[in-house]
Design a protein around this motif. Structure first.
Motif, PDB file in Angstrom:
ATOM      1  N   GLY A 181       0.785  -1.221   0.000  1.00  0.00           N
ATOM      2  CA  GLY A 181       0.000   0.000   0.000  1.00  0.00           C
ATOM      3  C   GLY A 181       0.817   1.270   0.000  1.00  0.00           C
ATOM      4  O   GLY A 181       0.278   2.354   0.287  1.00  0.00           O
ATOM      5  N   ALA A 182       2.104   1.207  -0.334  1.00  0.00           N
ATOM      6  CA  ALA A 182       2.938   2.414  -0.380  1.00  0.00           C
ATOM      7  C   ALA A 182       2.644   3.180  -1.671  1.00  0.00           C
ATOM      8  O   ALA A 182       2.689   2.628  -2.760  1.00  0.00           O
ATOM      9  N   ILE A 183       2.345   4.489  -1.520  1.00  0.00           N
ATOM     10  CA  ILE A 183       2.018   5.346  -2.656  1.00  0.00           C
ATOM     11  C   ILE A 183       3.115   6.394  -2.808  1.00  0.00           C
ATOM     12  O   ILE A 183       3.505   7.057  -1.837  1.00  0.00           O
ATOM     13  N   THR A 184       3.601   6.566  -4.074  1.00  0.00           N
ATOM     14  CA  THR A 184       4.652   7.551  -4.331  1.00  0.00           C
ATOM     15  C   THR A 184       4.285   8.389  -5.541  1.00  0.00           C
ATOM     16  O   THR A 184       3.967   7.843  -6.605  1.00  0.00           O
ATOM     17  N   PHE A 185       4.311   9.723  -5.371  1.00  0.00           N
ATOM     18  CA  PHE A 185       4.118  10.664  -6.486  1.00  0.00           C
ATOM     19  C   PHE A 185       5.477  11.214  -6.865  1.00  0.00           C
ATOM     20  O   PHE A 185       6.221  11.713  -6.008  1.00  0.00           O
ATOM     21  N   HIS A 186       5.815  11.157  -8.168  1.00  0.00           N
ATOM     22  CA  HIS A 186       7.096  11.698  -8.662  1.00  0.00           C
ATOM     23  C   HIS A 186       6.811  12.847  -9.622  1.00  0.00           C
ATOM     24  O   HIS A 186       6.397  12.638 -10.758  1.00  0.00           O
ATOM     25  N   ALA A 187       7.012  14.087  -9.193  1.00  0.00           N
ATOM     26  CA  ALA A 187       6.905  15.274 -10.061  1.00  0.00           C
ATOM     27  C   ALA A 187       5.644  15.242 -10.918  1.00  0.00           C
ATOM     28  O   ALA A 187       5.694  15.393 -12.136  1.00  0.00           O
ATOM     29  N   VAL A 188       4.499  15.045 -10.266  1.00  0.00           N
ATOM     30  CA  VAL A 188       3.225  14.876 -10.978  1.00  0.00           C
ATOM     31  C   VAL A 188       2.628  16.235 -11.335  1.00  0.00           C
ATOM     32  O   VAL A 188       2.514  17.123 -10.477  1.00  0.00           O
ATOM     33  N   ALA A 221      -8.241  23.412  -4.113  1.00  0.00           N
ATOM     34  CA  ALA A 221      -6.784  23.299  -4.018  1.00  0.00           C
ATOM     35  C   ALA A 221      -6.263  22.055  -4.723  1.00  0.00           C
ATOM     36  O   ALA A 221      -5.061  21.950  -4.977  1.00  0.00           O
ATOM     37  N   GLY A 222      -7.145  21.061  -5.013  1.00  0.00           N
ATOM     38  CA  GLY A 222      -6.718  19.857  -5.724  1.00  0.00           C
ATOM     39  C   GLY A 222      -6.726  18.610  -4.874  1.00  0.00           C
ATOM     40  O   GLY A 222      -6.160  17.586  -5.273  1.00  0.00           O
ATOM     41  N   LYS A 223      -7.392  18.643  -3.699  1.00  0.00           N
ATOM     42  CA  LYS A 223      -7.388  17.471  -2.804  1.00  0.00           C
ATOM     43  C   LYS A 223      -8.110  16.285  -3.465  1.00  0.00           C
ATOM     44  O   LYS A 223      -7.594  15.167  -3.462  1.00  0.00           O
ATOM     45  N   THR A 224      -9.301  16.533  -4.039  1.00  0.00           N
ATOM     46  CA  THR A 224     -10.049  15.451  -4.690  1.00  0.00           C
ATOM     47  C   THR A 224      -9.327  14.963  -5.931  1.00  0.00           C
ATOM     48  O   THR A 224      -9.305  13.761  -6.223  1.00  0.00           O
ATOM     49  N   THR A 225      -8.689  15.873  -6.661  1.00  0.00           N
ATOM     50  CA  THR A 225      -7.917  15.476  -7.831  1.00  0.00           C
ATOM     51  C   THR A 225      -6.766  14.572  -7.417  1.00  0.00           C
ATOM     52  O   THR A 225      -6.501  13.538  -8.058  1.00  0.00           O
ATOM     53  N   PHE A 226      -6.086  14.937  -6.328  1.00  0.00           N
ATOM     54  CA  PHE A 226      -4.987  14.113  -5.797  1.00  0.00           C
ATOM     55  C   PHE A 226      -5.493  12.709  -5.471  1.00  0.00           C
ATOM     56  O   PHE A 226      -4.866  11.708  -5.834  1.00  0.00           O
ATOM     57  N   ARG A 230       0.608  20.707  -9.541  1.00  0.00           N
ATOM     58  CA  ARG A 230       1.856  21.180 -10.138  1.00  0.00           C
ATOM     59  C   ARG A 230       3.042  20.595  -9.384  1.00  0.00           C
ATOM     60  O   ARG A 230       3.215  20.836  -8.188  1.00  0.00           O
ATOM     61  N   ASP A 231       3.811  19.811 -10.101  1.00  0.00           N
ATOM     62  CA  ASP A 231       5.077  19.281  -9.596  1.00  0.00           C
ATOM     63  C   ASP A 231       4.916  18.692  -8.181  1.00  0.00           C
ATOM     64  O   ASP A 231       5.626  19.067  -7.244  1.00  0.00           O
ATOM     65  N   ILE A 232       3.978  17.759  -8.056  1.00  0.00           N
ATOM     66  CA  ILE A 232       3.707  17.133  -6.762  1.00  0.00           C
ATOM     67  C   ILE A 232       4.608  15.918  -6.599  1.00  0.00           C
ATOM     68  O   ILE A 232       4.591  14.996  -7.420  1.00  0.00           O
ATOM     69  N   SER A 233       5.399  15.914  -5.538  1.00  0.00           N
ATOM     70  CA  SER A 233       6.224  14.755  -5.184  1.00  0.00           C
ATOM     71  C   SER A 233       5.976  14.453  -3.714  1.00  0.00           C
ATOM     72  O   SER A 233       6.181  15.315  -2.845  1.00  0.00           O
ATOM     73  N   VAL A 234       5.514  13.225  -3.451  1.00  0.00           N
ATOM     74  CA  VAL A 234       5.232  12.839  -2.074  1.00  0.00           C
ATOM     75  C   VAL A 234       5.320  11.320  -1.961  1.00  0.00           C
ATOM     76  O   VAL A 234       5.035  10.601  -2.916  1.00  0.00           O
TER      77      VAL A 234
END
Length: 563
Positions: free
Chosen positions: A401-408, A439-444, A419-423
């Protein structure tokens, strides 16, 4: 001449529908049987009816026997050769028919006696007419019944194909589109397409065959009597009939497009009204919504009348042309001293030429109207799937269940949302996203189940790019509880079971307990079997939310998203 003009007029339109004619393959046996019945109907109508009138009526009304009596009188005053020549000149072909009847009468007399032979032949001739109509009527019925049966199968396949495509399309496809309009396309436009595929496919065979059969009879009589006026009259009038069909078809297509779009708008207004019944009453919007719906109905009614006008304008125009042609034939026949029994079959054959032309005009109009429905359906069927399945999918044996965003980066059209989401979110960790509306919470949250794919960058689950996983496999490991709890028609237990269709009743009750829903469910009139109504209308907002959470707990996926 006519087949070439029909082909030129109908070929471009029919070509558009050719991929959908392939749907008839699964019912080709019944459809071919229906076409066969249509062929029998066409031959019975175009050639058979004039032929029956020509051969049977003279027997019934005694013209053939009268010719034999006249011949006998002429033979007594001259000789057989002179008598036959005079009768052949006065009544071409009738003398040979009279001789055949005379031979047949002698054969009948051998079985029933000379006195009963005339009555027996008359009875048989009268009986021949209902038999001919019975064959024609039965063939017409079987043609319509079997093609309709095939049409319903085709309708089911078309609707299923459109419905399944809607399930695969990304959420972005639905933004900016009215739900009512999409429903109108799935239910209304598919029916129009079904009618085109089956009815038109049938008439394209049956009506030209009827026309060819009638023309064949006219050609046969022209060759027999060396009289080609009726055949030439029919062939020369056909281009006059084709002209109004072409003009009317163009106007019909334009009106049909606007009418079907208006129908979709009306369905959307109705859907909004039924889905927001509480808000409409709270803000006293009843009159506003009623006025909006009435205005839409008014526009649709006006457009529908125009479609009806153009759809049914061609048949009267063709009938007028046929009336002019028949009048010309009457004038010519009277001037040439045609007898009624000789003239009647020719006029009937002429009429049988124009009836299929009328039907082919309707076919052309249906194709034009169906083209509009096809345009609306192909907006769905040809819509690109922006989250395609991978060509070589990766299978995860176990998911942590590990989730990673790379420069999304992601945007809705030209409006950037992320914009440029990395987490990096480790497995088992609880993370809250906080921010103002928009702010983009639902989009995230929507990026994790691949409702959308990033424009740039990547998202990984346990180190694997989401785009390398089958969407079904990915979503089996993710549970989403949306802002607005969505329940489906059915019982409370059925709605919770959607989280895991193989769950036992005990597991469902444990999930409800964990969501603090068990107590209020047991207080319902039928407990877990209580119907929730459409979209959960029988429950309060909080109760719907609890059942939605219970469904998520029952799924027990490694990734839980509470939007």
């Amino acid at each position: 001449m006519f087949p070439a003009r029909v082909e030129t007029m109908l070929r471009p339109v029919i070509k558009r529908f050719s991929p959908y004619f392939a749907l008839l393959k699964k019912v080709k046996g019944r459809f071919l049987a229906g076409i066969g019945a249509g062929f029998l109907f066409a031959v019975a109508s175009g050639f058979g009816m004039p032929f029956v009138v020509e051969k049977v009526f003279p027997v019934i009304f005694g013209q053939v026997q009268s010719i034999l009596d006249v011949r006998q009188a002429l033979v007594e005053k001259s000789d057989e050769k002179t008598a036959d020549a005079m009768l052949e000149e006065a009544f071409p072909g009738k003398l040979a028919q009279a001789h055949k009847l005379e031979i047949f009468s002698a054969q009948v007399a051998e079985y029933v006696g000379k006195e009963k032979a005339p009555v027996t032949i008359l009875f048989g001739a009268c009986l021949f007419l209902p038999i001919a109509f019975l064959v024609r009527g039965a063939a017409g019925f079987l043609n319509v019944y079997w093609t309709t049966q095939c049409g319903l199968e085709v309708l089911k396949d078309i609707q299923q194909r459109v419905f399944e495509k809607l399930q695969r399309l990304p959420l972005g496809f639905f933004s900016g589109r009215k739900t009512g309009d999409l429903i109108s396309r799935v239910m209304g436009d598919t029916q129009m397409l079904q009618m085109v595929v089956t009815t038109v496919a049938n008439d394209i065979v049956k009506q030209p065959l009827t026309l060819v059969s009638a023309l064949g009879y006219l050609g046969y009589k022209s060759y027999q009597s060396r009289e080609s006026f009726f055949l030439l009259l029919c062939l020369l009038s056909i281009p006059i009939c084709v002209l109004p069909i072409r003009i009317i078809g163009k106007k019909l297509m334009l009106r049909a497009a606007v009418m079907q779009a208006t129908q979709g708008d009306n369905t959307a207004v109705l859907g909004e009204t039924l889905g927001a019944a509480r808000e409409i009453r709270a803000f006293n919007l009843e009159d506003l919504m009623a006025g909006r719906f009435l205005a839409g109905l008014g526009r649709w009614t006006k457009l529908h009348l125009k479609v009806v006008k153009y759809r049914f304008l061609a048949p009267p125009a063709i009938e007028f042309v046929s009336a002019v042609v028949v009048s010309a034939a009457l004038f010519y026949g009277a001037r040439q001293n045609f007898s009624l029994e000789a003239f009647l079959p020719l006029v009937l054959a002429l009429y049988m030429c124009y009836d299929p032309m009328k039907k082919l005009g309707e076919v052309h109009n249906r194709l034009k109207q169906g083209s509009v429905s096809l345009d609306r359906l192909e907006e769905i069927l040809d819509a690109p799937e922006s989250t395609p399945e991978p060509v070589s999918p990766v299978t995860l044996s176990t998911v942590q269940g590990a989730i990673t965003f790379h420069a999304v980066n992601f945007s809705y059209g030209d409006a950037p949302a992320l914009r440029d989401i990395s987490v990096e979110i480790p497995a088992g960790q609880i993370v809250a996203l906080v921010g103002p509306s928009g702010a983009g919470k639902t989009t995230f949250a929507s990026m994790d189940p691949r409702f959308y794919d990033p424009v740039e960058g990547s998202i990984q689950l346990d180190g694997v790019d989401l785009r390398e996983l089958r969407k079904k496999d990915l979503r089996d490991h993710i549970t989403l509880v949306p802002q607005e709890a969505v329940l489906f028609s059915g019982s409370i237990e059925e709605n919770i079971r959607l989280g895991k269709t193989s769950a036992s009743p005990e597991q469902i009750r444990e999930a409800a307990r964990q969501a603090n829903a068990g107590d209020f469910i047991l207080q319902q009139p039928q407990g877990y079997d209580t119907p929730v109504g459409e979209r959960g209308a029988q429950l309060s907002g909080g109760q719907k939310q609890r059942i939605s959470i219970a469904r998520a707990f029952l799924r027990d996926a490694p990734v839980l998203i509470l939007d």
